[in-house]
Design a protein around this motif. Structure first.
Motif, short mmCIF file in Angstrom:
data_model
loop_
_atom_site.label_atom_id
_atom_site.label_comp_id
_atom_site.label_asym_id
_atom_site.label_seq_id
_atom_site.Cartn_x
_atom_site.Cartn_y
_atom_site.Cartn_z
N GLY A 229 0.62 -1.34 0.05
CA GLY A 229 0.12 -0.16 0.24
C GLY A 229 0.69 1.28 0.02
O GLY A 229 0.15 2.54 -0.07
N THR A 230 1.78 0.83 0.19
CA THR A 230 3.13 2.30 0.49
C THR A 230 4.28 2.73 -0.35
O THR A 230 4.45 3.36 -1.26
N THR A 272 -8.44 -5.44 -7.32
CA THR A 272 -8.97 -3.88 -7.49
C THR A 272 -10.60 -4.29 -6.05
O THR A 272 -10.80 -3.15 -5.21
N GLY A 275 -9.42 -2.68 -3.01
CA GLY A 275 -8.11 -1.82 -3.23
C GLY A 275 -7.12 -1.85 -3.67
O GLY A 275 -6.12 -0.15 -3.46
N ASP A 278 -5.51 0.38 -8.15
CA ASP A 278 -6.62 1.61 -9.07
C ASP A 278 -6.49 1.94 -10.56
O ASP A 278 -5.30 1.94 -10.88
N SER A 312 -0.55 1.23 -7.90
CA SER A 312 -0.44 0.92 -6.36
C SER A 312 -1.15 2.34 -5.38
O SER A 312 -1.51 3.45 -6.12
N GLN A 313 -2.09 1.85 -4.41
CA GLN A 313 -2.25 2.89 -3.88
C GLN A 313 -1.40 3.98 -3.77
O GLN A 313 -2.03 5.27 -2.95
N ARG A 317 -2.67 7.66 -4.51
CA ARG A 317 -3.65 8.97 -3.62
C ARG A 317 -2.43 10.07 -4.15
O ARG A 317 -2.90 11.25 -3.57
#
Length: 369
Positions: A229-230, A272, A275, A278, A312-313, A317
């Protein structure tokens, strides 16, 4: 420091002749079939002449479509080999773009036709940031058994020690300036018609689902479940599946209608639904996300997205307002487009061929965190 990254199924970028149509009519080009050539040597001569002539038009259009993306990094599907890629870049792309994609990555994968995924990069981004190739990993050798992905459904068509990826999951680490990015280039299992004439998409779904689960496994093993996620990564390619489509009805006389249809299931849901990644093309309007026109005649026509850039998240973002582009000027004139989406085609595009590809390139400009 925007980075423009694109994906494009260039459709059979070949550097060899296929003469199998002499004995297998379903592999024979429709032009040669009309003449009923019965002499093998004559067939070979005609096929070579036809393919050389057609390929020149096609590759000019493919190069125009790539040039229109303005991409710094280009992910490709259906490339024969490195020799074909180098020839195409030198003979076509560089003539249209000047300084071309000097850094190239291609690893021979598993496809029975010999088509591979590949990646090309400029030395610098358009604003002068250096693009450095750091590391390349192929995952073509991974098996269902190794990843714990063998199921009864998979067992209908595969064995436990068969390879998961129909081509490869090509993992490429780069640095843009001093910022890292990992790129995964895919070309998932095609939606081939099954032997009993059932729906080819659903019949081949278990294989694509296993491929997508394998990609998640590779990424989560690399970055950790939480770290995924990072991390800064993109998943690009022809996924041969869709979560939605535009059903096309009507004809040129009565007019065409376009009905959005949401699919109940898709292999891409594995990317997806929670989450994990994306699909940035979903930022476009619902009627304007398609990258391919599918037609089996007037009774079965739809527009759908087969070509994807998943972020990726962390990247999603960091890029909340970026808007991807879809390059459609290389589509043949038989492609039916909703009102307001018609484009001026590249010179010499035909009704069905020549064309840049049956797929449209997708490109997006990203800021790296």
């Amino acid at each position: 420091m925007p980075l423009r990254i694109a994906t494009f199924n260039i459709e059979n970028l070949m550097a060899r002749f296929d003469f199998s149509g002499f004995r297998h009519e379903n592999r024979q080009d429709r032009v040669v079939r009309m003449f009923g050539v019965s002499d093998k040597e004559l067939y070979r001569d005609l096929e070579q002449a036809r393919l050389i002539s057609e390929t020149d038009d096609t590759r000019q259009l493919s190069a125009l479509a790539i040039a229109a993306t303005g991409a710094d990094i280009l992910c490709l599907q259906e490339v024969d080999d490195m020799a074909a890629l180098n020839s195409f870049e030198r003979a076509y792309l560089s003539r249209m773009m000047g300084v071309g994609y000097r850094q190239k990555v291609l690893v021979e994968g598993n496809d029975t036709r010999g088509i591979d995924v590949a990646l090309m990069m400029r030395d610098k981004t358009r604003d002068g940031q250096p693009i450095q190739l750091v590391e390349v990993r192929s995952h073509a050798a991974l098996t269902y058994e190794q990843l714990g992905l063998f199921t009864p459904q998979i067992g209908l068509t595969n064995k436990p020690d068969d390879r998961v990826f129909r081509r490869d999951c090509l993992e490429v680490d780069v640095r843009i300036g001093n910022k890292p990015l990992t790129i995964y280039v895919l070309h998932l299992k095609s939606m081939t018609q099954s032997r009993d004439d059932t729906d080819g998409r659903f019949a081949s779904m278990p294989v694509r689902e296993a491929e997508v689960r394998a990609v998640r496994h590779i990424i989560e093993r690399r970055f950790g479940t939480d770290g995924a996620g990072t991390a800064s990564f993109v998943i690009c390619g022809d996924m041969n599946d869709y979560q939605e489509r535009l059903k096309v009805t009507g004809d040129q006389f009565s007019g065409y209608a376009f009905e959005p249809v949401r699919e109940e299931m898709s292999a891409l849901d594995i990317f997806t639904r929670d989450g994990f990644a994306d699909n940035i093309v979903r930022r476009r309007p619902e009627m304007d996300r398609w990258t391919l026109f599918h037609s089996r005649g007037p009774e079965e026509q739809h527009l759908c997205q087969l070509d994807y850039i998943f972020l990726s998240q962390a990247l999603a973002r960091h890029n909340p307002d970026v808007f991807p582009e879809i390059i459609r000027q290389g589509q043949p004139y038989r492609t039916v487009m909703p009102a307001g989406q018609q484009v001026e085609r590249f010179p010499r595009v035909g009704w069905d061929r020549p064309k840049a590809s049956d797929h449209c390139p997708v490109v997006v400009s990203l800021e790296l965190p």
